[in-house]
Design an enzyme around this catalytic site. Structure first.
Site, PDB file in Angstrom:
ATOM      1  N   TYR A   1       0.860  -1.184   0.000  1.00 20.45           N
ATOM      2  CA  TYR A   1       0.000   0.000   0.000  1.00 20.45           C
ATOM      3  C   TYR A   1       0.892   1.228   0.000  1.00 20.45           C
ATOM      4  CZ  TYR A   1      -3.417   3.451   1.678  1.00 20.45           C
ATOM      5  OH  TYR A   1      -4.227   4.552   1.821  1.00 20.45           O
TER       6      TYR A   1
ATOM      7  N   LYS B   1       5.160   9.910   8.305  1.00 20.43           N
ATOM      8  CA  LYS B   1       5.033   9.491   9.705  1.00 20.43           C
ATOM      9  C   LYS B   1       6.102  10.082  10.621  1.00 20.43           C
ATOM     10  CE  LYS B   1       2.478   5.395   8.257  1.00 20.43           C
ATOM     11  NZ  LYS B   1       1.083   5.516   8.617  1.00 20.43           N
TER      12      LYS B   1
ATOM     13  N   ASP C   1       9.388   2.662  -0.627  1.00 21.61           N
ATOM     14  CA  ASP C   1       8.388   3.364   0.173  1.00 21.61           C
ATOM     15  C   ASP C   1       8.698   3.108   1.646  1.00 21.61           C
ATOM     16  OD1 ASP C   1       6.239   4.176   1.649  1.00 21.61           O
ATOM     17  OD2 ASP C   1       4.723   3.351   0.306  1.00 21.61           O
TER      18      ASP C   1
HETATM   19  N1  HOZ Z   1      -4.180   2.835   6.513  1.00 23.81           N
HETATM   20  C1  HOZ Z   1      -3.410   3.462   7.521  1.00 23.81           C
HETATM   21  C2  HOZ Z   1      -2.345   2.586   8.059  1.00 23.81           C
HETATM   22  N2  HOZ Z   1      -1.735   1.739   7.110  1.00 23.81           N
HETATM   23  C3  HOZ Z   1      -4.323   3.878   8.630  1.00 23.81           C
HETATM   24  C4  HOZ Z   1      -4.395   5.314   8.719  1.00 23.81           C
HETATM   25  C5  HOZ Z   1      -5.385   5.789   9.787  1.00 23.81           C
HETATM   26  O1  HOZ Z   1      -6.493   5.314   9.828  1.00 23.81           O
HETATM   27  O2  HOZ Z   1      -5.024   6.655  10.544  1.00 23.81           O
END
Ligand code: HOZ
Length: 434
Positions: free
Chosen positions: A144, A267, A239
């Site tokens: 992802y 992040k 990534d």
């Molecule tokens: N899809 C995000 C982690 N891989 C989650 C992001 C969120 O909901 O804060």
């Protein structure tokens, strides 16, 4: 556990926001129940609207490597805010954070700050396409890279959790340029290159996958990717939105010795504020406007609060020389404890972990790619997740996400998590027995 305040907020939210949340996994859709509405966080503790306290294993999905509300980060954001929250003009803090990021990634000579990991990967792809003059990209099933059109094909994370790995709304012509290979399977990559030797701009990958749960790469896979991309004149994009500065000061690139052309971050570099970045060698990055012809811009890019939080995070990390040893020790303790707990109650699991990122798959394993990750028993996960939550442990609400530990977690915190996890495995075992 009283949850009436969270329930009331969720009811209001669902009338206002699709699914009541601003990011799908937060809705608890795949695990059921009412999401907790968080009012505050400090160290390893989250507090919800009903006043319940939880031992956090999510860490805001990665940024909180120091724990929540680290005093240094909070002070830096407060101080920065007093001098203005956005200028739409360059600042010294951007220079400082750029120096910090590049110092840890010797293979990168230029970096551009954006507002999220999605923007970082989307922009890196555009750079790769601009630099090579090619349209196709290769990604891996279950990886992802945010929600840009080209990358929402066979995607992991929330897309996988909610059962829409290839999103509606992505133009067929865009999806057509995204080729999907199998993680840890070089032959699947080679075949795609052989079919389009002069058309593939880049291979983008998660060096450690965190978005179909934690899946680690083999060294052979990593060096093969470099060999194939070089051979076919394509760029290799790592990534590191999750892994950057988490697995080592130089992220997965340092941890595994990866020679990437472009790296994406997010992040941790924003200390919990919205931020992303992409970088690489000067000749590649100089394709970006205003030097080159690849356009990318943003009113809030390099935002002073985000930069201040990132700089303070790096400073605090530098003041903790045992940071990575502690993260490894806590991760190892949790991994071993959960494995033992599952075994005690006869629940077959595969615990995948690198450093402070960890996933419990409810399957015999091994879990090495999307197909094997998909064998996890989501009903068992659901039961286990709620077992943890009832015992005050806040674990990711998806069978396909990574849990993240922080420097603030103590051995005693991990012991508590293991105890809760083991009791929750007992719940899973009893449900299977019925
Ligand atoms: N899809 C995000 C982690 N891989 C989650 C992001 C969120 O909901 O804060």
């Amino acid at each position: 556990m009283k949850t009436t305040a969270s329930e009331a907020l969720f009811a209001r939210a669902t009338e206002l926001i699709p699914g009541g949340v601003n990011s799908p996994v937060r809705a608890f859709g795949s695990v059921g129940g009412n999401p907790r509405f968080i009012t505050q966080a400090s160290g390893v503790t989250l507090t919800d609207a009903d006043g319940n306290a939880y031992l956090d294993a999510v860490g805001s999905w990665g940024p909180m490597i120091l724990g929540h509300a680290h005093p240094k980060v909070v002070a830096a954001v407060q101080a920065a805010a007093q001098h203005g929250t956005s200028f739409g003009a360059p600042t010294g803090r951007e220079v400082e954070l750029a120096e910090q990021v590049l110092a840890h990634y010797p293979g990168c000579e230029r970096v551009r700050f954006v507002n999220s990991g999605t923007e970082a990967t989307m922009s890196a792809l555009r750079v790769a396409r601009g630099a090579t003059g090619r349209d196709f990209i290769i990604k891996f099933a279950g990886n992802y890279h945010g929600h840009a059109d080209a990358l929402l094909v066979a995607a992991g994370s929330g897309a996988l959790t909610t059962g829409v790995p290839s999103s509606a709304g992505v133009p067929a012509d865009t999806a057509k340029t995204t080729l999907v290979a199998r993680y840890n399977d070089l032959d699947s990559v080679r075949e795609l290159f052989e079919a389009r030797p002069d058309e593939i701009a880049a291979v983008i990958f998660e060096p450690v996958v965190g978005n179909m749960g934690v899946v680690t790469p083999t060294q052979e896979f990593l060096s093969g990717l470099r060999g194939l991309t070089r051979h076919y004149g394509a760029l290799l994009i790592a990534d590191e939105v999750m892994t950057g500065f988490r697995l080592a000061p130089g992220g997965a690139v340092e941890h595994y010795g990866i020679d990437a052309d472009l790296v994406c971050w997010g992040k941790i570099i924003g200390g919990g504020l919205p931020v992303g970045a992409y970088g690489g060698k000067a000749d590649v990055m100089n394709n970006v406007s205003p030097v080159g012809k690849v356009y990318q811009a943003g009113t809030l890019s390099g935002n002073p609060l985000a930069m201040a939080a990132g700089i303070a995070t790096f400073e605090a990390m530098a003041e903790a020389p045992d940071l990575y040893e502690v993260l490894e020790a806590r991760g190892a303790q949790l991994g071993a404890g959960l494995r033992a707990g599952a075994e005690r109650h006869g629940v077959p699991v595969t615990v995948n972990r690198v450093g402070s990122m960890i996933t419990v798959f409810f399957t015999e394993g091994p879990v090495t790619d999307f197909e094997s990750a998909s064998t996890t028993d989501t009903e068992q996960f659901k039961r286990w997740f709620h077992g943890l939550l009832e015992r005050g442990v806040y674990w990711p609400a998806s069978a396909y996400e990574a849990a993240f530990l922080s420097y603030a977690h103590t051995e005693a915190d991990i012991e508590r998590m293991i105890r809760a996890g083991t009791e929750a495995f007992q719940g899973v075992a009893s449900a299977v027995a019925v």
